[in-house]
Design a protein around this motif. Structure first.
Motif, PDB file in Angstrom:
ATOM      1  N   ASN A  91       0.857  -1.048   0.147  1.00  0.00           N
ATOM      2  CA  ASN A  91       0.081   0.120  -0.022  1.00  0.00           C
ATOM      3  C   ASN A  91       0.891   1.278  -0.047  1.00  0.00           C
ATOM      4  OD1 ASN A  91      -2.398  -1.465   0.092  1.00  0.00           O
ATOM      5  ND2 ASN A  91      -2.371  -1.602   2.210  1.00  0.00           N
ATOM      6  N   LEU A  92       2.060   1.276   0.952  1.00  0.00           N
ATOM      7  CA  LEU A  92       2.736   2.438   0.839  1.00  0.00           C
ATOM      8  C   LEU A  92       3.618   2.726  -0.455  1.00  0.00           C
ATOM      9  CD1 LEU A  92       4.109   2.141   4.583  1.00  0.00           C
ATOM     10  CD2 LEU A  92       3.022   4.222   3.606  1.00  0.00           C
ATOM     11  N   GLN A  93       3.924   1.496  -0.823  1.00  0.00           N
ATOM     12  CA  GLN A  93       4.680   1.751  -2.447  1.00  0.00           C
ATOM     13  C   GLN A  93       3.852   2.235  -3.302  1.00  0.00           C
ATOM     14  OE1 GLN A  93       6.179  -2.291  -2.741  1.00  0.00           O
ATOM     15  NE2 GLN A  93       8.305  -1.974  -1.688  1.00  0.00           N
ATOM     16  N   GLY A  94       2.578   1.774  -3.234  1.00  0.00           N
ATOM     17  CA  GLY A  94       1.644   2.366  -4.268  1.00  0.00           C
ATOM     18  C   GLY A  94       1.436   3.687  -4.333  1.00  0.00           C
ATOM     19  N   SER A  95       1.393   4.207  -2.794  1.00  0.00           N
ATOM     20  CA  SER A  95       1.045   5.738  -2.447  1.00  0.00           C
ATOM     21  C   SER A  95       2.329   6.442  -3.034  1.00  0.00           C
ATOM     22  CB  SER A  95       1.000   5.839  -1.176  1.00  0.00           C
ATOM     23  OG  SER A  95      -0.433   5.180  -0.549  1.00  0.00           O
ATOM     24  N   VAL A  96       3.501   5.884  -2.666  1.00  0.00           N
ATOM     25  CA  VAL A  96       4.925   6.606  -3.031  1.00  0.00           C
ATOM     26  C   VAL A  96       4.862   6.639  -4.482  1.00  0.00           C
ATOM     27  CG1 VAL A  96       7.350   6.343  -3.138  1.00  0.00           C
ATOM     28  CG2 VAL A  96       6.189   5.896  -0.873  1.00  0.00           C
ATOM     29  N   GLY A  97       4.511   5.670  -5.188  1.00  0.00           N
ATOM     30  CA  GLY A  97       4.538   5.558  -6.485  1.00  0.00           C
ATOM     31  C   GLY A  97       3.658   6.698  -7.366  1.00  0.00           C
ATOM     32  N   ARG A  98       2.386   6.768  -6.905  1.00  0.00           N
ATOM     33  CA  ARG A  98       1.482   7.710  -7.276  1.00  0.00           C
ATOM     34  C   ARG A  98       2.062   9.187  -7.062  1.00  0.00           C
ATOM     35  NH1 ARG A  98      -1.982   3.703  -5.407  1.00  0.00           N
ATOM     36  NH2 ARG A  98      -2.140   4.507  -3.437  1.00  0.00           N
ATOM     37  N   ILE A 134      16.936  12.215  -6.958  1.00  0.00           N
ATOM     38  CA  ILE A 134      16.302  13.182  -5.764  1.00  0.00           C
ATOM     39  C   ILE A 134      14.964  12.277  -5.249  1.00  0.00           C
ATOM     40  CG2 ILE A 134      15.159  15.145  -4.846  1.00  0.00           C
ATOM     41  CD1 ILE A 134      16.857  16.830  -6.942  1.00  0.00           C
ATOM     42  N   GLU A 135      15.168  12.177  -4.023  1.00  0.00           N
ATOM     43  CA  GLU A 135      13.864  11.452  -3.456  1.00  0.00           C
ATOM     44  C   GLU A 135      13.018  12.769  -2.882  1.00  0.00           C
ATOM     45  OE1 GLU A 135      12.615   8.634   0.649  1.00  0.00           O
ATOM     46  OE2 GLU A 135      14.624   9.627   0.211  1.00  0.00           O
ATOM     47  N   PRO A 136      11.904  13.210  -3.407  1.00  0.00           N
ATOM     48  CA  PRO A 136      10.948  14.315  -3.155  1.00  0.00           C
ATOM     49  C   PRO A 136      10.645  14.431  -1.731  1.00  0.00           C
ATOM     50  CG  PRO A 136      10.436  13.292  -5.123  1.00  0.00           C
ATOM     51  CD  PRO A 136      11.320  12.546  -4.712  1.00  0.00           C
ATOM     52  N   GLN A 137      10.743  15.418  -1.049  1.00  0.00           N
ATOM     53  CA  GLN A 137      10.129  15.458   0.440  1.00  0.00           C
ATOM     54  C   GLN A 137       9.047  14.925   0.747  1.00  0.00           C
ATOM     55  OE1 GLN A 137      12.497  16.943   2.454  1.00  0.00           O
ATOM     56  NE2 GLN A 137      11.368  15.927   4.144  1.00  0.00           N
ATOM     57  N   GLN A 138       7.957  15.011  -0.207  1.00  0.00           N
ATOM     58  CA  GLN A 138       6.913  14.559  -0.109  1.00  0.00           C
ATOM     59  C   GLN A 138       6.599  13.130   0.240  1.00  0.00           C
ATOM     60  OE1 GLN A 138       7.687  16.319  -2.410  1.00  0.00           O
ATOM     61  NE2 GLN A 138       6.060  17.687  -3.435  1.00  0.00           N
ATOM     62  N   VAL A 139       7.763  12.153  -0.135  1.00  0.00           N
ATOM     63  CA  VAL A 139       7.639  10.634   0.077  1.00  0.00           C
ATOM     64  C   VAL A 139       8.754  10.355   0.805  1.00  0.00           C
ATOM     65  CG1 VAL A 139       6.681  10.499  -2.137  1.00  0.00           C
ATOM     66  CG2 VAL A 139       9.022  10.449  -2.033  1.00  0.00           C
ATOM     67  N   VAL A 140       9.332  11.419   1.595  1.00  0.00           N
ATOM     68  CA  VAL A 140      10.472  10.822   2.545  1.00  0.00           C
ATOM     69  C   VAL A 140      10.071  10.054   3.636  1.00  0.00           C
ATOM     70  CG1 VAL A 140      12.345  11.323   4.160  1.00  0.00           C
ATOM     71  CG2 VAL A 140      12.137  12.413   1.712  1.00  0.00           C
ATOM     72  N   ASP A 141       9.032  10.494   4.319  1.00  0.00           N
ATOM     73  CA  ASP A 141       8.413   9.733   5.517  1.00  0.00           C
ATOM     74  C   ASP A 141       7.939   8.439   4.932  1.00  0.00           C
ATOM     75  OD1 ASP A 141       8.952  12.035   7.223  1.00  0.00           O
ATOM     76  OD2 ASP A 141       7.155  12.572   7.038  1.00  0.00           O
ATOM     77  N   ALA A 142       7.219   8.561   4.002  1.00  0.00           N
ATOM     78  CA  ALA A 142       6.480   7.120   3.506  1.00  0.00           C
ATOM     79  C   ALA A 142       7.842   6.048   3.257  1.00  0.00           C
ATOM     80  CB  ALA A 142       5.676   7.426   2.136  1.00  0.00           C
ATOM     81  N   ASN A 143       8.661   6.714   2.501  1.00  0.00           N
ATOM     82  CA  ASN A 143       9.933   5.671   2.124  1.00  0.00           C
ATOM     83  C   ASN A 143      10.664   5.258   3.414  1.00  0.00           C
ATOM     84  OD1 ASN A 143       9.978   5.177  -0.527  1.00  0.00           O
ATOM     85  ND2 ASN A 143      11.104   7.094  -1.103  1.00  0.00           N
ATOM     86  N   ASN A 144      10.669   6.206   4.226  1.00  0.00           N
ATOM     87  CA  ASN A 144      11.367   5.820   5.673  1.00  0.00           C
ATOM     88  C   ASN A 144      10.405   4.457   6.336  1.00  0.00           C
ATOM     89  OD1 ASN A 144      13.613   7.516   5.576  1.00  0.00           O
ATOM     90  ND2 ASN A 144      12.510   9.061   6.747  1.00  0.00           N
ATOM     91  N   HIS A 145       9.181   4.681   6.350  1.00  0.00           N
ATOM     92  CA  HIS A 145       8.216   3.628   7.030  1.00  0.00           C
ATOM     93  C   HIS A 145       8.521   2.215   6.026  1.00  0.00           C
ATOM     94  CE1 HIS A 145       5.512   1.820   9.218  1.00  0.00           C
ATOM     95  NE2 HIS A 145       4.241   1.958   8.623  1.00  0.00           N
ATOM     96  N   ILE A 146       8.665   2.351   4.797  1.00  0.00           N
ATOM     97  CA  ILE A 146       8.836   1.416   3.921  1.00  0.00           C
ATOM     98  C   ILE A 146       9.877   0.604   4.280  1.00  0.00           C
ATOM     99  CG2 ILE A 146       9.458   0.542   1.700  1.00  0.00           C
ATOM    100  CD1 ILE A 146       7.629   2.526   0.687  1.00  0.00           C
ATOM    101  N   ARG A 147      11.131   1.423   4.514  1.00  0.00           N
ATOM    102  CA  ARG A 147      12.474   0.726   5.277  1.00  0.00           C
ATOM    103  C   ARG A 147      12.403   0.099   6.348  1.00  0.00           C
ATOM    104  NH1 ARG A 147      16.980   2.713   2.131  1.00  0.00           N
ATOM    105  NH2 ARG A 147      18.003   1.013   3.170  1.00  0.00           N
ATOM    106  N   GLU A 148      11.300   0.552   7.542  1.00  0.00           N
ATOM    107  CA  GLU A 148      11.037  -0.034   8.524  1.00  0.00           C
ATOM    108  C   GLU A 148      10.299  -1.227   8.371  1.00  0.00           C
ATOM    109  OE1 GLU A 148       9.082   2.702  10.697  1.00  0.00           O
ATOM    110  OE2 GLU A 148      10.699   4.375  11.091  1.00  0.00           O
ATOM    111  N   LEU A 149       9.420  -1.280   7.543  1.00  0.00           N
ATOM    112  CA  LEU A 149       8.569  -2.599   7.222  1.00  0.00           C
ATOM    113  C   LEU A 149       9.626  -3.697   6.359  1.00  0.00           C
ATOM    114  CD1 LEU A 149       5.433  -1.023   5.773  1.00  0.00           C
ATOM    115  CD2 LEU A 149       5.751  -2.344   7.919  1.00  0.00           C
ATOM    116  N   GLU A 150      10.645  -3.165   5.861  1.00  0.00           N
ATOM    117  CA  GLU A 150      11.683  -4.224   5.074  1.00  0.00           C
ATOM    118  C   GLU A 150      12.369  -4.759   6.169  1.00  0.00           C
ATOM    119  OE1 GLU A 150      13.740  -1.742   2.247  1.00  0.00           O
ATOM    120  OE2 GLU A 150      12.255  -1.885   0.674  1.00  0.00           O
TER     121      GLU A 150
END
Length: 783
Positions: free
Chosen positions: A168-175, A231-247
Motif C-alpha cells: 500500500n505504501l509503495q503504491g502511494s509513493v509511486g502515485r 532526488i527523493e522528493p520531500q513529500q515521500v521521504v516519510d513514506a519511504n522511511n516507513h517502507i524501510r522499517e517494514l523491510e
C-alpha cells in the motif's frame, strides 16, 4: 589386482568414465562414477549388472511411466542444520523440496514394480516408511514457499500483514512520484522520458543538477557523468522511511519462519540423507543405462570361473566415435576356456587391428567387472578374473632410467610373479624393443611360463617363433588379423585357428620400394621363410573364401526360413479372417430373422384384431411368405454352410426382409425428443467445459527460461485462452535479460492487434508493469 595402476588410461576406460559423468544429472551421481571400480566377487558383479539391466528395462517398458524430477546435492545443507540455530534459506529449501518430491515419486514407483521382474529395483528405497515422512516435509515447505521458491505471503499472518502494508505504501509513493514527475515535466525541469528509479532501495526521480533545488528533497546519488542527480522528493521521504522499517520487519519475520521450519526438519535429517543416497544410485544407474543405449549394450551371461566367450564384441570407444558418422565397427569373436585354449597369439600386418583387438578385450572385461553393460552378442558368456594385467604402449621414462625394452621386461617380471589360473594378461607386440632373435626367445620363454602357471592371455606379435610356439603348445592357439591381398587393405577381422602374415614384402612393394631392394631382402631371409609367409597368406585367403561361402549359405537359409514363416503367418491370418467373416454373416442373418419375425407377428396380430375377412388375411399371409423368400435368398448366399431355416413351423410369422415395412423403419429412426435431448446434452457439455476452462485459467504467464520458439508457442495458446474466457487483464512475465523475450512478446501483440483491426475488433492495450512490481520485466495486457 589390476596392473599397471594407470590401466584405465592405457585401455581408454577414462573415455567411458567421462561419458558416464557427462550423463549424470547431479554431483551425487558423478561421485558414484568416480567411486566405480573393478569388482572380482561373482555375487557383487552379478548384482551390479542385474540392477543396471532392470533399470534399463523399467525405463524402456512402455506400460510404466518412469518418474522425472530434479536431483540436488543437499548433503552440505543437511549437515549444517544439525547445529541448533542455523537454518536453510529459500533457495536451499526449494532445492530440498524438489529433491524430496522426486525421491517420493521414485520410492512409490519402485515399491509398486513387479517383484518377479524388478526385484533389485524394489530394494532401492532405503526406508520402506520414508515416503510418508518425506511427503510431509515437502508439504511443510510448500506451505511457506511459492512455486518460484520465494517466501509466500501465506507463510505467516504477520508476514502477510507486513507485505500488505508495504505494498500500500509503495503504491502511494509511486502515485506521488508520478504526480511530481508529471508536474516537473510540465515545468521543463526533467526530461520528457524520465521515469522513477531505485537508489539504495528508495524510489527517486532523475533531475538535471541545475534544477535539483527546484524539486525539494534528498539527493541520494548522481550519474557517472554528473549530468543527472537522483532526488527523493520531500513529500515521500516519510513514506519511504516507513517502507524501510517494514523491510527490516519483513527480514526479521523471514528469519523467524525459516528457523521454525528448519527446527521442524532437523529430526528428519537422517531420513533425508537416505533419500539422497537413493537419488545418487538412481542418477548413477540412469547414466549407465543411457551409455548402454548409446552403445547398444546388453547384460551378458556371467559365470564365476575365468573364461572369455564373446561373440560380436565391439570396441565401445570406437563405436561411440564412429556411430554419429554412420560408420560401423568390425566385431570380433573370442573363446578362451580353462579346459581348452587359454592363450591366444595374434599376428598380422601393421595397422591391421591387433592392438585394437587387445584393447577391446581389456576394455570389455573391465567394463563388465565394473557392473556396466557391454556391446557384445546375445550368446556371449563372460567369466571373472581376479587379476587383470596389461602391457600396452610405450612406458619409457628418462627420470626412472627406463628404456622401452626395460619397461616391457619389468612388466613381464610382474606378470610372472602374480599370474595364476584367475589371471588375464594382455601384451601388445611381445618381445619388441631389442635384438629380434633374443627378444623373440625371451618372449617365448615368458609366454611358456605364463601358460604353465595356468593364466589366460592374449598377445600380439610379428615373431615367427611365437607363431610356431602357439602351433605346437597345448592350450595355446594362433589368431590372424585378416588382410585383403587384392585390394592391399586390412579387413580388421580376427580369425582364430591359424597364424597371420605380416605382408611385409607386399606392403613394401605397394609403397613403391624398388624391386632390387625387395629381392635382396628376400634373399637375406631365405626362400623357406618367404614360402612359409606365403602359405600363411594362402591359408588365410582360402579360409576367408570358405567363411564367406558358409555365411552366404547361412543367410540364404535364414531368409528362406523367414519367408516360409511369413507365408505360414499369412495363411493363418487368411483362415482366421475367413472364419470371422462367416461368423459375422451368420450373426447378421440371425439378427435380421429375429427382427423380421417380431415385425410379422405384430402385423398378423393387427389383422386378426381388426377382424379382417379371409381375403385380406390370405393376402397378408401371402405377402409374409414373399418377404420370407426375399430375405432367405441373401441369407443363404452369405452363409452357404449354414442350415436352411425351417418352413414348416408352428410360428410361420417370420420376417425375411425389411423392405416395405415402415414400422421397423420407424422404430430404428431417432424421434424428435431424442434429437433434442442429444442437442441439450452437447450444449450442456460445452457450457461445463467452458466453465471449467475459466476456473482453471491463470492470469499470469511466465515465459522465463524458455527458448524463443517455445515461448511463442506458449504465448499464442495463452492469449487464445485469455480471449476465450474474457480474462480482462493478464500479466506476461518475460524478464529483462537480453530483451529477446520482451521483444518477441511485443511483436506478437502488435501482430495480434493488426489482425483484430482488420476484423473490425478493438485493439488490445498493453505496456510495462508498475515499477514496484517488475517494471520492464513484465507486460500487462488489457483485453
Amino acid at each position: 589386482m589390476i596392473y599397471p595402476a594407470n590401466i584405465e588410461q592405457k585401455i581408454d576406460f577414462i573415455v567411458l568414465r567421462d561419458e558416464l559423468r557427462r550423463r549424470c544429472a547431479s554431483p551425487l551421481g558423478r561421485e558414484r562414477v568416480e567411486a566405480m571400480q573393478m569388482e572380482t566377487d561373482y555375487n557383487v558383479v552379478s548384482r551390479l549388472l542385474a540392477l543396471t539391466d532392470q533399470m534399463r528395462m523399467a525405463k524402456a517398458d512402455t506400460s510404466l511411466t518412469f518418474p522425472r524430477g530434479d536431483i540436488y546435492d543437499m548433503r552440505e545443507s543437511l549437515a549444517r542444520i544439525r547445529v541448533e540455530g542455523l537454518f536453510m534459506d529459500e533457495t536451499e529449501l526449494d532445492d530440498l523440496r524438489k529433491s524430496l518430491a522426486f525421491a517420493v515419486e521414485l520410492e512409490s514407483f519402485f515399491l509398486n514394480l513387479d517383484e518377479t521382474r524388478y526385484p533389485l529395483l524394489r530394494e532401492l528405497p532405503n526406508n520402506q516408511d520414508s515416503p510418508g515422512t518425506l511427503k510431509a516435509i515437502v508439504q511443510a515447505i510448500d506451505h511457506i514457499l511459492d512455486r518460484y521458491g520465494r517466501l509466500s505471503d501465506n507463510a505467516s499472518p504477520e508476514l502477510a500483514r507486513i507485505r500488505r502494508e508495504m505494498a500500500n505504501l509503495q503504491g502511494s509513493v509511486g502515485r506521488a512520484l508520478a504526480s511530481i514527475l508529471r508536474q516537473a515535466k510540465a515545468d521543463g525541469l526533467v526530461d520528457a522520458d524520465a521515469a522513477p528509479t531505485l537508489r539504495e532501495g528508495r524510489l527517486v526521480i532523475p533531475v538535471p543538477p541545475a534544477y535539483k533545488r527546484k524539486i525539494g528533497g534528498i539527493v541520494h546519488d548522481e550519474s557517472a557523468t554528473g549530468k543527472t542527480v537522483f532526488i527523493e522528493p520531500q513529500q515521500v521521504v516519510d513514506a519511504n522511511n516507513h517502507i524501510r522499517e517494514l523491510e527490516g520487519a519483513e527480514r526479521r519475520e523471514r528469519v523467524r519462519i525459516l528457523q521454525a521450519l528448519t527446527d521442524q526438519l532437523r529430526p528428519q535429517v537422517p531420513q533425508m540423507i537416505l533419500s539422497q543416497q537413493m537419488l545418487a544410485e538412481v542418477d548413477f544407474l540412469s547414466a549407465k543405462v543411457s551409455l548402454a543405449e548409446a552403445l547398444h549394450a546388453i547384460r551378458p551371461e556371467i559365470v564365476s570361473e575365468p573364461m572369455l566367450d564373446w561373440a560380436d564384441a565391439r570396441h565401445p570407444v570406437l563405436y561411440l566415435h564412429y556411430a554419429p558418422q554412420g560408420k560401423t565397427v568390425v566385431p570380433l569373436s573370442i573363446r578362451l576356456r580353462a579346459e581348452g585354449n587359454r592363450v591366444l597369439v595374434i599376428s598380422g600386418p601393421n595397422a591391421g587391428g591387433k592392438s585394437v583387438c587387445l584393447k577391446t578385450v581389456a576394455l570389455l572385461q573391465y567394463m563388465t567387472q565394473c557392473g556396466m553393460l557391454v556391446p557384445v552378442g546375445e550368446q556371449s558368456r563372460v567369466g571373472l578374473f581376479d587379476n587383470l594385467m596389461i602391457d600396452i604402449g610405450d612406458e619409457q621414462s628418462i627420470q626412472d632410467d627406463l628404456s622401452t625394452y626395460s619397461s616391457h621386461l619389468r612388466n613381464m617380471k610382474a606378470f610372472v610373479r602374480q599370474a595364476d589360473p584367475r589371471t588375464l594378461f594382455l601384451v601388445d607386440e611381445m618381445g619388441t624393443g631389442t635384438e629380434p632373435l633374443i627378444g623373440g626367445a625371451l618372449a617365448e620363454a615368458v609366454l611358456r611360463q605364463l601358460v604353465q602357471q595356468g593364466a589366460f592371455g592374449i598377445v600380439t606379435t610379428h615373431y615367427t617363433n611365437l607363431k610356431h610356439f602357439a602351433e605346437q603348445t597345448p592350450n595355446v592357439v594362433n589368431g590372424a588379423m585378416l588382410y585383403d591381398r587384392g585390394a592391399m587393405r586390412p579387413l580388421f577381422q580376427l580369425s582364430i585357428g591359424q597364424a597371420g602374415s605380416s605382408f611385409a614384402i607386399e606392403i613394401a612393394r605397394q609403397t613403391g620400394l624398388s624391386e632390387a631392394i625387395i629381392q635382396y631382402a628376400t634373399d637375406l631371409v631365405g626362400e623357406e621363410h618367404i614360402d612359409y609367409d606365403k602359405q600363411l597368406q594362402d591359408i588365410a585367403r582360402d579360409k576367408r573364401y570358405w567363411e564367406n561361402k558358409r555365411q552366404s549359405i547361412r543367410q540364404k537359409e535364414k531368409a528362406l526360413e523367414e519367408r516360409i514363416a511369413h507365408y505360414d503367418e499369412q495363411m493363418s491370418g487368411i483362415k482366421a479372417k475367413k472364419k470371422e467373416m462367416l461368423d459375422e454373416a451368420r450373426r447378421q442373418a440371425e439378427d435380421l430373422l429375429q427382427k423380421s419375425n417380431a415385425t410379422i407377428e405384430r402385423t398378423i396380430r393387427e389383422i386378426k384384431e381388426a377382424k379382417a375377412d379371409k381375403e385380406r388375411t390370405k393376402a397378408a399371409r401371402k405377402k409374409v411368405e414373399e418377404l420370407k423368400e426375399k430375405v432367405a435368398a441373401p441369407a443363404k448366399q452369405k452363409t452357404p454352410n449354414a442350415p436352411a431355416a425351417p418352413h414348416n413351423t408352428k410360428a410361420p410369422k417370420v420376417l425375411r426382409d425389411l423392405s416395405d415395412l415402415r414400422v421397423l423403419k420407424g422404430n430404428m429412426a431417432p424421434d424428435n425428443n431424442t434429437l433434442a435431448s442429444t442437442a441439450r446434452a452437447k450444449q450442456s457439455g460445452s457450457v461445463s467445459m467452458m466453465r471449467q476452462r475459466t476456473l482453471s485459467f491463470s492470469r499470469t504467464l511466465d515465459l522465463r527460461g524458455y527458448r524463443a520458439d517455445e515461448a511463442l508457442e506458449k504465448l499464442i495458446a495463452y492469449m487464445d485462452d485469455a480471449l476465450m474466457v474474457g480474462a480482462g487483464e493478464v500479466t506476461i512475465l518475460h524478464g529483462t535479460g537480453t530483451g529477446a523475450l520482451k521483444q518477441l512478446t511485443r511483436d506478437y501483440l502488435n501482430d495480434l492487434n493488426r489482425m483484430r483491426r482488420k476484423r473490425g475488433q478493438i485493439a488490445l492495450d498493453f505496456g510495462d508493469g508498475d515499477v514496484n512490481h517488475g517494471g520492464a520485466g513484465l507486460t500487462i495486457v488489457q483485453l
